[in-house]
Design a protein around this motif. Sequence first.
Motif, short mmCIF file in Angstrom:
data_model
loop_
_atom_site.label_atom_id
_atom_site.label_comp_id
_atom_site.label_asym_id
_atom_site.label_seq_id
_atom_site.Cartn_x
_atom_site.Cartn_y
_atom_site.Cartn_z
N ILE A 19 51.71 37.64 32.25
CA ILE A 19 50.59 36.98 32.91
C ILE A 19 51.13 35.82 33.72
N THR A 28 48.01 40.13 36.03
CA THR A 28 48.34 40.66 34.72
C THR A 28 49.07 41.98 34.91
N HIS A 104 42.48 42.23 33.97
CA HIS A 104 43.02 41.38 32.90
C HIS A 104 42.69 41.98 31.54
#
Length: 143
Positions: A19, A28, A104
């Motif tokens: 990340i 991500t 994400h």
Amino acid sequence: MPRKTKQRQIVTLEQWVEIGVSEGKTVTALYPSNAEMLEQLEEMDPAPELVYRRLNFREGVPAEYYWATSDAERRQWGGHGIQRMTVARWLATLAKEAANGDGHIGRCDEPMPRPKERGGCDCPVCTASQARLDREAMPGGRP
């Protein structure tokens, strides 16, 4: 000298989650990807019991991931985190993440504590998760 007992082998699926921030946007990256992990899941014999996601926050913790820690220093400087969950919980988490559509990963609703036979963990998340599992193991299950 006490004899060491052999620890039971826990079959796991593992994923590295990188990340970072690029051009002001949170990025991500999953290694292996979720699709590759789903393929691994189908091929594994015996089937895995747990999924481990190891999170690496390179430049601090972006706002999208504040759920991962409330520690101000960790949010500023980054570091590592972990998600430990059953395969069923991982599949449910994947469905939520896909519905979000932002690329994400998300919070795991019922994380698993670090196994006691592997040293356990006294962090607030593992402590709460262990208490939940202990309640479920009691006659009558959840209160």
